[in-house]
Write a protein that holds these residues in place. Structure first.
Motif, PDB file in Angstrom:
ATOM      1  N   TRP A  45       0.815  -1.210   0.000  1.00 48.06           N
ATOM      2  CA  TRP A  45       0.000   0.000   0.000  1.00 48.06           C
ATOM      3  C   TRP A  45       0.851   1.263   0.000  1.00 48.06           C
ATOM      4  O   TRP A  45       0.479   2.268  -0.608  1.00 48.06           O
ATOM      5  CB  TRP A  45      -0.978  -0.008   1.175  1.00 48.06           C
ATOM      6  CG  TRP A  45      -2.168  -0.840   0.827  1.00 48.06           C
ATOM      7  CD1 TRP A  45      -2.386  -2.134   1.159  1.00 48.06           C
ATOM      8  CD2 TRP A  45      -3.273  -0.434   0.025  1.00 48.06           C
ATOM      9  NE1 TRP A  45      -3.569  -2.557   0.618  1.00 48.06           N
ATOM     10  CE2 TRP A  45      -4.144  -1.536  -0.079  1.00 48.06           C
ATOM     11  CE3 TRP A  45      -3.627   0.757  -0.613  1.00 48.06           C
ATOM     12  CZ2 TRP A  45      -5.333  -1.489  -0.793  1.00 48.06           C
ATOM     13  CZ3 TRP A  45      -4.814   0.804  -1.323  1.00 48.06           C
ATOM     14  CH2 TRP A  45      -5.646  -0.301  -1.412  1.00 48.06           C
ATOM     15  N   ARG A  46       2.004   1.220   0.662  1.00 48.60           N
ATOM     16  CA  ARG A  46       2.888   2.380   0.628  1.00 48.60           C
ATOM     17  C   ARG A  46       3.391   2.611  -0.797  1.00 48.60           C
ATOM     18  O   ARG A  46       3.449   3.740  -1.270  1.00 48.60           O
ATOM     19  CB  ARG A  46       4.073   2.205   1.578  1.00 48.60           C
ATOM     20  CG  ARG A  46       4.928   3.465   1.660  1.00 48.60           C
ATOM     21  CD  ARG A  46       6.043   3.351   2.658  1.00 48.60           C
ATOM     22  NE  ARG A  46       7.029   2.398   2.172  1.00 48.60           N
ATOM     23  CZ  ARG A  46       8.166   2.117   2.799  1.00 48.60           C
ATOM     24  NH1 ARG A  46       8.420   2.687   3.966  1.00 48.60           N
ATOM     25  NH2 ARG A  46       9.009   1.262   2.312  1.00 48.60           N
ATOM     26  N   LYS A  47       3.729   1.543  -1.504  1.00 50.57           N
ATOM     27  CA  LYS A  47       4.174   1.664  -2.893  1.00 50.57           C
ATOM     28  C   LYS A  47       3.057   2.249  -3.760  1.00 50.57           C
ATOM     29  O   LYS A  47       3.296   3.143  -4.571  1.00 50.57           O
ATOM     30  CB  LYS A  47       4.590   0.290  -3.417  1.00 50.57           C
ATOM     31  CG  LYS A  47       5.081   0.298  -4.835  1.00 50.57           C
ATOM     32  CD  LYS A  47       5.479  -1.104  -5.263  1.00 50.57           C
ATOM     33  CE  LYS A  47       5.898  -1.128  -6.711  1.00 50.57           C
ATOM     34  NZ  LYS A  47       6.297  -2.467  -7.149  1.00 50.57           N
ATOM     35  N   PRO A  54       3.307  11.442  -5.956  1.00 53.10           N
ATOM     36  CA  PRO A  54       4.744  11.671  -6.034  1.00 53.10           C
ATOM     37  C   PRO A  54       5.162  12.818  -5.135  1.00 53.10           C
ATOM     38  O   PRO A  54       4.385  13.742  -4.899  1.00 53.10           O
ATOM     39  CB  PRO A  54       4.984  12.004  -7.505  1.00 53.10           C
ATOM     40  CG  PRO A  54       3.658  12.356  -8.058  1.00 53.10           C
ATOM     41  CD  PRO A  54       2.626  11.703  -7.184  1.00 53.10           C
ATOM     42  N   PRO A  55       6.385  12.759  -4.609  1.00 54.69           N
ATOM     43  CA  PRO A  55       6.837  13.824  -3.710  1.00 54.69           C
ATOM     44  C   PRO A  55       6.875  15.163  -4.421  1.00 54.69           C
ATOM     45  O   PRO A  55       7.223  15.243  -5.593  1.00 54.69           O
ATOM     46  CB  PRO A  55       8.237  13.382  -3.292  1.00 54.69           C
ATOM     47  CG  PRO A  55       8.654  12.364  -4.301  1.00 54.69           C
ATOM     48  CD  PRO A  55       7.403  11.771  -4.864  1.00 54.69           C
TER      49      PRO A  55
END
Length: 100
Positions: A45-47, A54-55
């Motif tokens: 889920w983090r991926k 995106p940062p």
């Protein structure tokens, strides 16, 4: 024999879990154990969350401007018009376009 109950989380739930994990001083394994989730689910889920969020760049960093490449076409009556375009795509990859 202990039974476990599967908890279904929404995208918003996972976003909250990931945000808490990023603020936590615990290791991922310790955090997941405390939350009662598997590390595999957390990493998956983090991926997914990072791919869809995106940062953002550094504060004050300007967004790249749009360049209409149609402006680079050579008009029929212009002799010798040339241009060079170089795009740094990151990770050492550079795209160079040249019209002589």
């Amino acid at each position: 024999m202990a039974t476990t109950t599967r908890v279904r989380r929404t995208h918003a739930d996972w976003q909250a879990v990931i945000s808490r994990a990023e603020r936590s001083s615990l290791s991922t394994a310790a955090f997941c154990a405390g939350e009662g989730i598997s590390t595999a689910s957390f990493y998956l889920w983090r991926k997914r969350w990072r791919a869809s969020n995106p940062p953002q760049g550094d504060v004050g960093e300007e967004a790249p401007e749009f360049l209409d490449l149609g402006l680079l076409s050579r008009p029929a009556n212009t002799e010798g018009a040339s241009w060079d375009l170089e795009l740094d795509l990151g990770d050492g990859v550079v795209l160079r376009l040249r019209r002589a």
